[in-house]
Design a protein around this motif. Structure first.
Motif, PDB file in Angstrom:
ATOM      1  N   UNK A   1       0.842  -1.193   0.000  1.00 56.85           N
ATOM      2  CA  UNK A   1       0.000   0.000   0.000  1.00 56.85           C
ATOM      3  C   UNK A   1       0.880   1.248   0.000  1.00 56.85           C
ATOM      4  N   UNK A   2       1.887   1.230   0.851  1.00 55.94           N
ATOM      5  CA  UNK A   2       2.772   2.385   0.922  1.00 55.94           C
ATOM      6  C   UNK A   2       3.457   2.621  -0.419  1.00 55.94           C
ATOM      7  N   UNK A   3       3.932   1.519  -0.992  1.00 54.07           N
ATOM      8  CA  UNK A   3       4.624   1.655  -2.281  1.00 54.07           C
ATOM      9  C   UNK A   3       3.688   2.227  -3.333  1.00 54.07           C
ATOM     10  N   UNK A   4       2.459   1.747  -3.340  1.00 51.53           N
ATOM     11  CA  UNK A   4       1.517   2.214  -4.372  1.00 51.53           C
ATOM     12  C   UNK A   4       1.243   3.702  -4.217  1.00 51.53           C
ATOM     13  N   UNK A   5       1.069   4.136  -2.973  1.00 54.53           N
ATOM     14  CA  UNK A   5       0.795   5.559  -2.748  1.00 54.53           C
ATOM     15  C   UNK A   5       2.006   6.399  -3.132  1.00 54.53           C
ATOM     16  N   UNK A   6       3.186   5.925  -2.739  1.00 51.78           N
ATOM     17  CA  UNK A   6       4.385   6.700  -3.013  1.00 51.78           C
ATOM     18  C   UNK A   6       4.701   6.750  -4.503  1.00 51.78           C
ATOM     19  N   UNK A   7       4.127   5.823  -5.234  1.00 56.30           N
ATOM     20  CA  UNK A   7       4.442   5.786  -6.661  1.00 56.30           C
ATOM     21  C   UNK A   7       3.811   6.956  -7.413  1.00 56.30           C
ATOM     22  N   UNK A   8       2.781   7.535  -6.807  1.00 57.26           N
ATOM     23  CA  UNK A   8       2.184   8.723  -7.426  1.00 57.26           C
ATOM     24  C   UNK A   8       3.106   9.901  -7.148  1.00 57.26           C
ATOM     25  N   UNK A   9       3.730  10.401  -8.200  1.00 52.46           N
ATOM     26  CA  UNK A   9       4.764  11.412  -8.004  1.00 52.46           C
ATOM     27  C   UNK A   9       4.196  12.673  -7.365  1.00 52.46           C
ATOM     28  N   UNK A  10       3.095  13.144  -7.901  1.00 50.31           N
ATOM     29  CA  UNK A  10       2.521  14.381  -7.390  1.00 50.31           C
ATOM     30  C   UNK A  10       1.940  14.157  -5.998  1.00 50.31           C
ATOM     31  N   UNK A  11       2.635  14.649  -5.008  1.00 53.80           N
ATOM     32  CA  UNK A  11       2.202  14.402  -3.640  1.00 53.80           C
ATOM     33  C   UNK A  11       0.856  15.032  -3.329  1.00 53.80           C
ATOM     34  N   UNK A  12       0.440  15.985  -4.141  1.00 54.25           N
ATOM     35  CA  UNK A  12      -0.793  16.708  -3.825  1.00 54.25           C
ATOM     36  C   UNK A  12      -1.984  16.179  -4.605  1.00 54.25           C
ATOM     37  N   UNK A  13      -1.749  15.164  -5.417  1.00 58.01           N
ATOM     38  CA  UNK A  13      -2.859  14.608  -6.209  1.00 58.01           C
ATOM     39  C   UNK A  13      -3.603  13.576  -5.365  1.00 58.01           C
ATOM     40  N   UNK A  14      -4.467  14.074  -4.512  1.00 58.04           N
ATOM     41  CA  UNK A  14      -5.158  13.190  -3.588  1.00 58.04           C
ATOM     42  C   UNK A  14      -5.998  12.124  -4.290  1.00 58.04           C
ATOM     43  N   UNK A  15      -6.785  12.502  -5.278  1.00 56.78           N
ATOM     44  CA  UNK A  15      -7.580  11.466  -5.948  1.00 56.78           C
ATOM     45  C   UNK A  15      -6.713  10.340  -6.488  1.00 56.78           C
ATOM     46  N   UNK A  16      -5.629  10.697  -7.137  1.00 57.86           N
ATOM     47  CA  UNK A  16      -4.764   9.664  -7.702  1.00 57.86           C
ATOM     48  C   UNK A  16      -4.215   8.762  -6.607  1.00 57.86           C
ATOM     49  N   UNK A  17      -3.838   9.367  -5.485  1.00 56.66           N
ATOM     50  CA  UNK A  17      -3.251   8.570  -4.411  1.00 56.66           C
ATOM     51  C   UNK A  17      -4.302   7.666  -3.779  1.00 56.66           C
ATOM     52  N   UNK A  18      -5.491   8.201  -3.622  1.00 56.17           N
ATOM     53  CA  UNK A  18      -6.563   7.376  -3.077  1.00 56.17           C
ATOM     54  C   UNK A  18      -6.834   6.189  -3.990  1.00 56.17           C
ATOM     55  N   UNK A  19      -6.888   6.480  -5.266  1.00 56.09           N
ATOM     56  CA  UNK A  19      -7.186   5.408  -6.204  1.00 56.09           C
ATOM     57  C   UNK A  19      -6.067   4.373  -6.208  1.00 56.09           C
ATOM     58  N   UNK A  20      -4.841   4.858  -6.119  1.00 62.04           N
ATOM     59  CA  UNK A  20      -3.708   3.932  -6.087  1.00 62.04           C
ATOM     60  C   UNK A  20      -3.800   3.035  -4.857  1.00 62.04           C
ATOM     61  N   UNK A  21      -4.153   3.648  -3.738  1.00 62.70           N
ATOM     62  CA  UNK A  21      -4.299   2.890  -2.497  1.00 62.70           C
ATOM     63  C   UNK A  21      -5.343   1.791  -2.665  1.00 62.70           C
ATOM     64  N   UNK A  22      -6.513   2.202  -3.128  1.00 65.49           N
ATOM     65  CA  UNK A  22      -7.601   1.237  -3.277  1.00 65.49           C
ATOM     66  C   UNK A  22      -7.228   0.130  -4.253  1.00 65.49           C
ATOM     67  N   UNK A  23      -6.642   0.518  -5.370  1.00 62.75           N
ATOM     68  CA  UNK A  23      -6.272  -0.485  -6.366  1.00 62.75           C
ATOM     69  C   UNK A  23      -5.263  -1.471  -5.806  1.00 62.75           C
TER      70      UNK A  23
END
Lengths: 205, 205
Positions: free
Chosen positions: A77-99
């Motif tokens: 989960x941590x890796x997936x979230x960190x993979x989103x480069x833009x730290x401020x792109x909350x939707x992308x990070x949420x989606x990455x987490x869920x996926x």
DNA sequence: CCCGAGAGTAGACATTGACAACATTGTTGT
DNA sequence: ACAACAATGTTGTCAATGTCTACTCTCGGG
């Protein structure tokens, strides 16, 4: 590298971890219900009582499996979230987490079932801690989002738990066969977008 | 009323349902793992092989329990929703639905675990159908809300599944000891309000 | 060098799910 | 009325399992 062809010395030397590996294979192949200590011992080539030196109980073995599962899940989960480069792109990070969660859960059906089912009886704090560490990350995401004003105020941990619960519930239903796997992606998508719509501040700007 | 002091005639006459009752007691007391067919037979006072006449398999007994659980759950969900007099009060009905589920799940921890865990292998459609009937109700609520314009458009079944999954996930986490029971009410509350906020139409006329 | 703790082995036991062969009962067709 | 017959229960058996106890092997430190 350990070889199965090697003449086993009296002491195996690596039994505990090999037991865990064999247990995980068995778990994946036949489910937790079918997992048998004697089977594992046979497969590894030790006597039927050897596992007892490393796990007091069948349940202890299963708990260890669950704990290890939570650790690995947390890492992914941590890796997936960190993979989103833009730290401020909350939707992308949420989606990455869920996926990432969904992928882990569908790739490790029995393990996930074990993790969710294992009632942590008093004293077995290890599993609970590993679990908390895994889903605690999402609280951080929420907090950051709130700090930037992208999310409405509110108890971040509670909100995080609700999101986590939603994803957990979806995969649980898929894994238990209640809904077809084909719907997974769509459901996760509506879950995330539903949440984002509901969580944005009431007065935009 | 049947008495245990009565001289049992050769045929028990009501074994199947009494087995289910005893099984449910055992389930509640010691969990599904510990449930033993021979134990039930002993408790009822029949021979150890008698249960086999009514359940081909230990698994068949558990499946029957799960199915019965879904039926009762469905009834209680329906009753809870119907108890809200105002048919158009969607929030109240949603909350009633969620509360009823939570109550059932926390009052029947092991049963709920069994229902969610029982992998429906091919052919065992009964359980899946009972489950679908239980949570299918929420789709209706969504559809009604959409028809009245209170909810944004979208696949009602998908949205319903997401809500159901959220509640299921929350109770699952509580029942597995991952989060304290005290937080249950609050979590359900934020879940429902979060959903309602996110689901209202974009342009409120 | 020896000796004790850690790690593996061998044997035993009670319990369990499953199966087969047999016994009893209730029902049904004639 | 009554003889098949299908349900339902019973007893006996078997292999597998988790767990316990007593024994054995091995190695590292005093």
């Amino acid at each position: 590298m350990p070889d199965t062809t090697e003449q086993r010395p009296y002491h195996h030397g690596n039994l505990r971890v090999e037991l865990l590996h064999a247990a995980e294979r068995s778990l994946r192949a036949h489910g937790a219900e079918q997992l048998s200590l004697r089977d594992l011992a046979r497969e590894i080539g030790v006597s039927h009582a050897a596992p007892r030196r490393h796990f007091a109980d069948r349940r202890a073995l299963l708990d260890a499996l669950a704990e290890s599962g939570f650790v690995r899940l947390g890492a992914r989960l941590r890796a997936a979230v960190d993979e989103i480069d833009d730290e401020e792109d909350l939707p992308a990070r949420l989606y990455a987490f869920a996926s990432a969660y969904v992928r882990f859960a569908t790739e490790n059906v029995a393990l996930t079932g074990l993790m969710n089912a294992s009632k942590h009886r008093p004293g077995a704090t290890a599993v609970a801690e590993a679990a908390a560490a895994a889903f605690g990350q999402i609280s951080d995401l929420i907090e950051e989002g709130q700090a930037r004003g992208e999310l409405e105020e509110g108890d971040p941990e509670g909100i995080g738990l609700v999101i986590y619960a939603t994803v957990l519930g979806i995969t649980s239903m898929v894994n238990s066969g209640m809904i077809e796997p084909g719907r997974l992606e769509g459901l996760v998508d509506t879950a995330v977008t539903q949440f984002l719509r509901g969580a944005r501040p009431t007065e935009p700007r």
